[in-house]
Structures are given as structure tokens and as C-alpha cells.
Design a protein around this motif. Structure first.
Motif, mmCIF file in Angstrom:
data_model
loop_
_atom_site.group_PDB
_atom_site.id
_atom_site.type_symbol
_atom_site.label_atom_id
_atom_site.label_comp_id
_atom_site.label_asym_id
_atom_site.label_seq_id
_atom_site.Cartn_x
_atom_site.Cartn_y
_atom_site.Cartn_z
ATOM 1 N N PHE A 45 0.828 -1.207 0.000
ATOM 2 C CA PHE A 45 0.000 0.000 0.000
ATOM 3 C C PHE A 45 0.859 1.253 0.000
ATOM 4 N N ALA A 46 1.890 1.281 0.845
ATOM 5 C CA ALA A 46 2.774 2.454 0.909
ATOM 6 C C ALA A 46 3.453 2.676 -0.439
ATOM 7 N N ALA A 47 3.861 1.572 -1.097
ATOM 8 C CA ALA A 47 4.518 1.702 -2.401
ATOM 9 C C ALA A 47 3.538 2.246 -3.441
ATOM 10 N N ALA A 48 2.293 1.764 -3.413
ATOM 11 C CA ALA A 48 1.293 2.229 -4.380
ATOM 12 C C ALA A 48 0.967 3.706 -4.172
ATOM 13 N N LEU A 49 0.935 4.118 -2.905
ATOM 14 C CA LEU A 49 0.662 5.518 -2.582
ATOM 15 C C LEU A 49 1.785 6.413 -3.110
ATOM 16 N N ALA A 50 3.028 5.944 -2.952
ATOM 17 C CA ALA A 50 4.178 6.720 -3.428
ATOM 18 C C ALA A 50 4.180 6.787 -4.957
ATOM 19 N N ARG A 51 3.897 5.651 -5.611
ATOM 20 C CA ARG A 51 3.873 5.624 -7.085
ATOM 21 C C ARG A 51 2.724 6.445 -7.642
ATOM 22 N N GLY A 52 1.554 6.260 -7.061
ATOM 23 C CA GLY A 52 0.341 6.838 -7.637
ATOM 24 C C GLY A 52 0.161 8.314 -7.330
ATOM 25 N N PHE A 53 0.351 8.703 -6.073
ATOM 26 C CA PHE A 53 0.100 10.090 -5.681
ATOM 27 C C PHE A 53 1.383 10.833 -5.317
ATOM 28 N N THR A 96 -11.008 6.823 -9.641
ATOM 29 C CA THR A 96 -9.704 7.453 -9.847
ATOM 30 C C THR A 96 -8.691 6.927 -8.842
ATOM 31 N N VAL A 97 -9.090 6.881 -7.555
ATOM 32 C CA VAL A 97 -8.156 6.429 -6.516
ATOM 33 C C VAL A 97 -7.821 4.954 -6.707
ATOM 34 N N SER A 98 -8.833 4.167 -6.995
ATOM 35 C CA SER A 98 -8.605 2.735 -7.169
ATOM 36 C C SER A 98 -7.610 2.484 -8.303
ATOM 37 N N ALA A 99 -7.776 3.216 -9.411
ATOM 38 C CA ALA A 99 -6.865 3.041 -10.544
ATOM 39 C C ALA A 99 -5.474 3.569 -10.202
ATOM 40 N N THR A 100 -5.414 4.738 -9.523
ATOM 41 C CA THR A 100 -4.123 5.333 -9.185
ATOM 42 C C THR A 100 -3.341 4.440 -8.225
ATOM 43 N N LEU A 101 -4.063 3.774 -7.310
ATOM 44 C CA LEU A 101 -3.387 2.904 -6.341
ATOM 45 C C LEU A 101 -3.276 1.467 -6.843
ATOM 46 N N GLU A 102 -3.654 1.237 -8.078
ATOM 47 C CA GLU A 102 -3.567 -0.100 -8.672
ATOM 48 C C GLU A 102 -4.246 -1.140 -7.777
ATOM 49 N N SER A 103 -5.425 -0.767 -7.255
ATOM 50 C CA SER A 103 -6.245 -1.657 -6.426
ATOM 51 C C SER A 103 -5.517 -2.165 -5.174
ATOM 52 N N ALA A 104 -4.571 -1.375 -4.649
ATOM 53 C CA ALA A 104 -3.843 -1.800 -3.447
ATOM 54 C C ALA A 104 -4.610 -1.523 -2.161
ATOM 55 N N ALA A 105 -5.830 -0.955 -2.286
ATOM 56 C CA ALA A 105 -6.618 -0.648 -1.090
ATOM 57 C C ALA A 105 -8.102 -0.799 -1.416
ATOM 58 N N TYR A 106 -8.909 -0.962 -0.362
ATOM 59 C CA TYR A 106 -10.366 -0.965 -0.516
ATOM 60 C C TYR A 106 -10.821 0.491 -0.440
ATOM 61 N N VAL A 107 -11.429 1.004 -1.490
ATOM 62 C CA VAL A 107 -11.752 2.429 -1.511
ATOM 63 C C VAL A 107 -13.263 2.661 -1.445
ATOM 64 N N THR A 108 -13.623 3.772 -0.824
ATOM 65 C CA THR A 108 -15.020 4.195 -0.744
ATOM 66 C C THR A 108 -15.088 5.691 -0.965
ATOM 67 N N ASP A 109 -15.969 6.121 -1.838
ATOM 68 C CA ASP A 109 -16.138 7.555 -2.066
ATOM 69 C C ASP A 109 -16.876 8.185 -0.883
ATOM 70 N N GLN A 110 -16.252 9.191 -0.284
ATOM 71 C CA GLN A 110 -16.855 9.875 0.868
ATOM 72 C C GLN A 110 -17.213 11.321 0.517
ATOM 73 N N SER A 111 -16.928 11.738 -0.707
ATOM 74 C CA SER A 111 -16.977 13.165 -1.053
ATOM 75 C C SER A 111 -18.286 13.847 -0.649
#
Lengths: 191, 95
Positions: A45-53, A96-111
Motif C-alpha cells: 500500500f505504501a509503495a502504491a501511494l508513493a507511485r500513484g500520488f 480514480t483512486v482505485s486506478a491510481t493505487l492499482e487496487s492496493a486498497a479498498y476504496v469508498t467515495d466519501q466526497s
């Protein structure tokens, strides 16, 4: 084509008000997505966060800034972060987040679940002191700290994104009570 | 009352919800041949100490973590705060 269209509407209709030295303004251009870390995949997850964002994974209570989508990552709890960003597609922030993190996390839109108010200006901490149970002293709650707490019985996420700037997020269902509580506090220290 | 959260530092007790005795972490094995008696005790039998008591608190208006708080029931002094996850792992649970 359908003959009716749904129009997006902000929780507080883009409310803005300046009271004394403190400006209170609704934030409407940011998306908020929660990302929960699957068990045992902290490193991935940390690696995906660094790569993606381009952002480091923050410890609980801290936030980090990335170099894509003006992203800020909020460490909400040991296995979960919230990602606050300018969405390229406002209708699909979770995708967007799911694609950016390459599905490394369970995401939920809270906006759309949160009303966001930014408080800025000299005296902002004095105003918050009345209703916020957190210690907002510079030594305890410096810039980039984030915490969930309760103000006037309303759940609020507090992010300090500047020396005199705080972003407050509270459930949309009680958005107007939240705005009232915040502004009343500012009024009481502005007389 | 202030609870000194292991990750977040001192936080107001109003942010927390109380559940009960920390023995609730030790859920019996439903496959045990004495499961009925074990679950009866797990649900209903509690010590009521005058002194140090280990109890579960939930940081609802915070980071949503479960804590094991050791509190003196005579003085309300809080002598220790641990993450329930760490306590469970130390007892051999897998999470």
C-alpha cells in the motif's frame, strides 16, 4: 436523452462568510475517498501511494502531501487513510483512486458525505478553542496534523493545513448545525 | 477524564464509548465440548473489583481503535492504556 437532469448541489450551497478576522468558507472542489489497507499489505500500500500520488503513507494523526491531483493523504486510523484531492472526474473519485493505487486498497467515495468548511485568518484558533476539545497549540497540533473529534456533539475531522488555516469536515446530514456552531463560536470571540 | 491514547496522545473521554470488562477479548471456542457453559460465563460472569479494572473503550470520535484501559475503580486513576489489537496479539490471537 432523459428530459430531467440532476444538478449537483453543495452541502452548504458554497457558503462564505467573514466574521472579524476569521473567514469561514465551504470547500466544494475537493473529493474525499477512504482507502482501507488489506491485512498484511502495508508495504504494498505504501509503495502504491508513493507511485500513484507521490505521497508518503502518513502515521495516524498525520497527513502528507502528494504531487498529483493536489492530493493530501490523511492518516485517520491504523489501517485507513482518507485521500483528499482535486478529482479529474468529479463523478468518479473512487474509481480514480482505485486506478491510481492499482487496487492496493479498498476504496469508498466519501466526497458527498461530508460538509467541508475552511477557517482561515488570525484568531482562528481562539475561535476553535471554544468548541474543539483538541489541544491546537503549535507544539501539539502543528501544520499537517489531522484528528477526528466531536464538536457540539457533531463528529468533525480537523486538519491543520496552514499556520492559521483549518479544514473542518462534518457529516453532511448535520451540515447547517455544524456551520451554525462554528460561526457562533467565531462571533463570540469577534465582538 | 482524559485518556492518554497510545497513538494520539491525551484525548477527552467524551470522544470514547465504554464497552466493558476486557475479558470480552477472550471469546470462547464455539467448538469446545463445554461451549454452552463457557459462553454462559463469557456473557454473564464478571468480577467487580474495588481497585484496578481492565476495560474496553472504543475511540468512536477519533481513530476508531479499541483500547484496553486499566482504571482504578476507587480513584478513577488511569494507570495504563494499550491498543486492544496489541493485547489480543500478545494473547496469541491472529488479529
Amino acid at each position: 436523452m432523459p428530459d430531467r437532469q440532476l444538478m449537483a448541489r453543495a452541502a452548504l450551497d458554497g457558503h462564505e462568510r467573514t466574521i472579524g478576522t476569521v473567514a469561514v468558507a465551504e470547500v466544494t472542489d475537493l473529493a474525499l475517498v477512504s482507502a482501507a489497507v488489506p491485512r498484511g499489505s502495508d508495504e504494498a500500500f505504501a509503495a502504491a501511494l508513493a507511485r500513484g500520488f507521490g505521497a508518503a503513507r502518513p502515521a495516524t494523526g498525520d497527513s502528507t502531501v502528494g504531487d498529483r491531483c493536489a492530493a493530501r493523504v490523511l492518516g485517520m486510523q491504523p489501517d485507513q487513510v482518507f485521500i483528499l484531492f482535486v478529482p479529474p472526474d468529479p463523478d468518479r473519485p473512487a474509481e480514480t483512486v482505485s486506478a491510481t493505487l492499482e487496487s492496493a486498497a479498498y476504496v469508498t467515495d466519501q466526497s458527498d458525505s461530508w460538509a467541508m468548511l475552511r477557517m482561515t485568518g488570525a484568531g482562528v484558533r481562539t475561535a476553535l478553542e471554544r468548541i474543539c476539545p483538541l489541544d491546537l497549540d503549535d507544539r501539539v497540533f502543528p501544520q499537517d496534523r489531522v484528528a477526528r473529534t466531536a464538536m457540539e456533539h457533531l463528529s468533525v475531522i480537523v486538519l491543520r493545513d496552514g499556520a492559521d488555516s483549518f479544514l473542518l469536515m462534518s457529516p453532511r446530514s448535520s451540515a447547517r448545525s455544524f456551520r451554525h456552531a462554528v460561526e457562533l463560536s467565531v462571533e463570540h470571540v469577534s465582538e | 477524564m482524559i485518556i492518554d491514547h497510545p497513538l494520539l496522545g491525551p484525548r477527552d473521554a467524551a470522544e470514547f464509548v465504554y464497552l466493558g470488562d476486557a475479558c470480552l477479548i477472550d471469546r470462547p471456542d464455539p467448538g469446545d465440548e463445554n461451549a454452552a457453559r463457557l459462553f454462559h460465563d463469557y456473557l454473564h460472569i464478571r468480577d467487580n473489583p474495588a481497585g484496578e479494572h481492565r476495560e474496553l473503550w472504543f475511540h468512536e470520535h477519533g481513530d476508531r481503535s479499541w483500547l484496553v484501559v486499566t482504571r482504578n475503580t476507587l480513584t478513577h486513576e488511569i494507570v495504563r492504556v494499550e491498543l486492544a489489537r496489541d493485547v489480543a496479539l500478545a494473547r496469541g490471537r491472529d488479529r
